[in-house]
Design a protein around this motif. Sequence first.
Motif, PDB file in Angstrom:
ATOM      1  N   ALA A  88      -2.004 -79.738 -15.847  1.00  0.00           N
ATOM      2  CA  ALA A  88      -2.352 -78.992 -17.060  1.00  0.00           C
ATOM      3  C   ALA A  88      -1.852 -77.410 -17.621  1.00  0.00           C
ATOM      4  O   ALA A  88      -1.684 -76.933 -17.009  1.00  0.00           O
ATOM      5  N   LEU A  89      -1.144 -77.372 -18.810  1.00  0.00           N
ATOM      6  CA  LEU A  89      -0.759 -75.687 -18.917  1.00  0.00           C
ATOM      7  C   LEU A  89      -1.477 -75.371 -19.736  1.00  0.00           C
ATOM      8  O   LEU A  89      -2.388 -75.327 -20.181  1.00  0.00           O
ATOM      9  N   VAL A  90      -1.901 -74.227 -18.042  1.00  0.00           N
ATOM     10  CA  VAL A  90      -2.819 -73.292 -18.112  1.00  0.00           C
ATOM     11  C   VAL A  90      -2.295 -72.088 -18.923  1.00  0.00           C
ATOM     12  O   VAL A  90      -1.636 -71.250 -18.814  1.00  0.00           O
ATOM     13  N   ASP A  91      -3.317 -72.023 -19.790  1.00  0.00           N
ATOM     14  CA  ASP A  91      -3.090 -70.366 -20.554  1.00  0.00           C
ATOM     15  C   ASP A  91      -1.809 -69.475 -20.246  1.00  0.00           C
ATOM     16  O   ASP A  91      -0.892 -68.870 -20.809  1.00  0.00           O
ATOM     17  N   VAL A  92      -1.197 -70.955 -21.488  1.00  0.00           N
ATOM     18  CA  VAL A  92       0.032 -70.376 -22.238  1.00  0.00           C
ATOM     19  C   VAL A  92      -0.016 -71.613 -23.215  1.00  0.00           C
ATOM     20  O   VAL A  92      -0.333 -72.503 -23.414  1.00  0.00           O
ATOM     21  N   HIS A  93       1.007 -70.317 -23.872  1.00  0.00           N
ATOM     22  CA  HIS A  93       1.049 -71.925 -25.924  1.00  0.00           C
ATOM     23  C   HIS A  93       1.962 -72.559 -25.799  1.00  0.00           C
ATOM     24  O   HIS A  93       3.485 -71.981 -25.585  1.00  0.00           O
ATOM     25  N   ASP A  94       2.205 -73.933 -25.432  1.00  0.00           N
ATOM     26  CA  ASP A  94       3.167 -74.465 -26.382  1.00  0.00           C
ATOM     27  C   ASP A  94       3.450 -74.742 -27.331  1.00  0.00           C
ATOM     28  O   ASP A  94       2.602 -75.689 -28.841  1.00  0.00           O
ATOM     29  N   CYS A  95       4.300 -73.969 -27.772  1.00  0.00           N
ATOM     30  CA  CYS A  95       5.006 -73.937 -29.415  1.00  0.00           C
ATOM     31  C   CYS A  95       4.835 -75.731 -29.520  1.00  0.00           C
ATOM     32  O   CYS A  95       5.192 -75.713 -31.487  1.00  0.00           O
ATOM     33  N   TRP A  96       5.127 -76.166 -29.153  1.00  0.00           N
ATOM     34  CA  TRP A  96       5.305 -76.967 -29.405  1.00  0.00           C
ATOM     35  C   TRP A  96       3.603 -78.033 -30.180  1.00  0.00           C
ATOM     36  O   TRP A  96       3.878 -79.051 -31.537  1.00  0.00           O
ATOM     37  N   GLU A  97       2.848 -77.397 -29.320  1.00  0.00           N
ATOM     38  CA  GLU A  97       1.607 -77.513 -30.641  1.00  0.00           C
ATOM     39  C   GLU A  97       1.472 -77.039 -31.331  1.00  0.00           C
ATOM     40  O   GLU A  97       0.160 -76.576 -32.132  1.00  0.00           O
ATOM     41  N   LEU A  98       2.178 -75.971 -31.884  1.00  0.00           N
ATOM     42  CA  LEU A  98       2.051 -74.793 -32.573  1.00  0.00           C
ATOM     43  C   LEU A  98       1.904 -75.686 -34.337  1.00  0.00           C
ATOM     44  O   LEU A  98       2.856 -76.602 -34.134  1.00  0.00           O
ATOM     45  N   PRO A  99       1.643 -75.052 -35.304  1.00  0.00           N
ATOM     46  CA  PRO A  99       1.909 -75.416 -36.589  1.00  0.00           C
ATOM     47  C   PRO A  99       3.341 -75.597 -36.732  1.00  0.00           C
ATOM     48  O   PRO A  99       4.453 -74.692 -36.331  1.00  0.00           O
ATOM     49  N   LEU A 100       3.726 -77.033 -37.496  1.00  0.00           N
ATOM     50  CA  LEU A 100       5.308 -76.933 -37.751  1.00  0.00           C
ATOM     51  C   LEU A 100       6.237 -76.283 -38.413  1.00  0.00           C
ATOM     52  O   LEU A 100       5.544 -76.257 -39.654  1.00  0.00           O
ATOM     53  N   THR A 101       7.923 -75.658 -38.016  1.00  0.00           N
ATOM     54  CA  THR A 101       8.278 -75.761 -38.882  1.00  0.00           C
ATOM     55  C   THR A 101       8.851 -76.970 -40.223  1.00  0.00           C
ATOM     56  O   THR A 101       8.403 -77.750 -39.123  1.00  0.00           O
ATOM     57  N   ALA A 102       9.351 -76.191 -40.489  1.00  0.00           N
ATOM     58  CA  ALA A 102       9.915 -77.329 -42.042  1.00  0.00           C
ATOM     59  C   ALA A 102      11.031 -78.101 -41.163  1.00  0.00           C
ATOM     60  O   ALA A 102      10.792 -79.576 -41.385  1.00  0.00           O
ATOM     61  N   GLU A 103      11.869 -77.416 -40.424  1.00  0.00           N
ATOM     62  CA  GLU A 103      12.576 -78.878 -39.438  1.00  0.00           C
ATOM     63  C   GLU A 103      11.549 -79.838 -38.511  1.00  0.00           C
ATOM     64  O   GLU A 103      12.450 -80.792 -38.609  1.00  0.00           O
TER      65      GLU A 103
END
Length: 244
Positions: A199-214
């Motif tokens: 598990a990724l602990v205490d780190v944001h995975d940008c993959w999970e963040l709201p999507l950019t247009a691209e």
Amino acid sequence: VPSHRGVADGGTGVRYAGHLINHPDRLEGTRGIGYDYVLAGNGVFVESEGPLMAARVLVEPLDVQGLAPLEPKLVLRHGKIHGSVWELALNLLISSSRLERYVAIVRQDDVYRIKVPDQEQSAGGIKEYDRQPNTVVDIHSHPGSGEPHFSMTDDGDEIGFQVYGVVSNVGAGKPFVRLRVGIYGYWQEIPWSDVFKGALVDVHDCWELPLTAEHALVEAVRGSSFQHTVDGAVVMEHGPEGPR
Ligand SMILES: [Zn+2]
């Protein structure tokens, strides 16, 4: 193997890039030495395979009537990397929070190891460092806060066949990580969990963040998430020319 895209044969007659068409009943064309372009029903893909990994990335979404679709994929031949290796890499970046730092995860002696090559660090970038042999993933820090993005410098540097990562916000609070698989200058972003176990602990995975247009465009083509494959499995099919 070419170090960047668009490599001509230089008069040697060696074809680095192959070209394939993904018909519903057969994959037609000729494999190259370094990588292959594949025209599929849902776009143009680039794929390659080597001793450390096999991967396919979507280069350009395109609706092509009469061809079968493909999905992006990543297979680490020796399996995903243990989360403890990630933790060590992250802590090395955090320990140098004001200066950009580069670490490599390499395959050596049948295990994944961290290498920190000699590097001239600054807040704005890493001037020079030695690329490590058998690198599977390399990760560097961007000292700023907020979501990290691959810079034009990164694009210029990251032209090999491996996974690349960038981590930001290493000074305080919760860091961000963004990973992408690269095939000689073509990239596709991937979730952390496609590369690392646990598990990724205490780190944001940008993959999970709201999507950019691209990102949203790529996501629309690939449907759900990145194709998950069995660790170490050899899943890339060969064309009529047989194995390279
Ligand atoms: Zn960078």
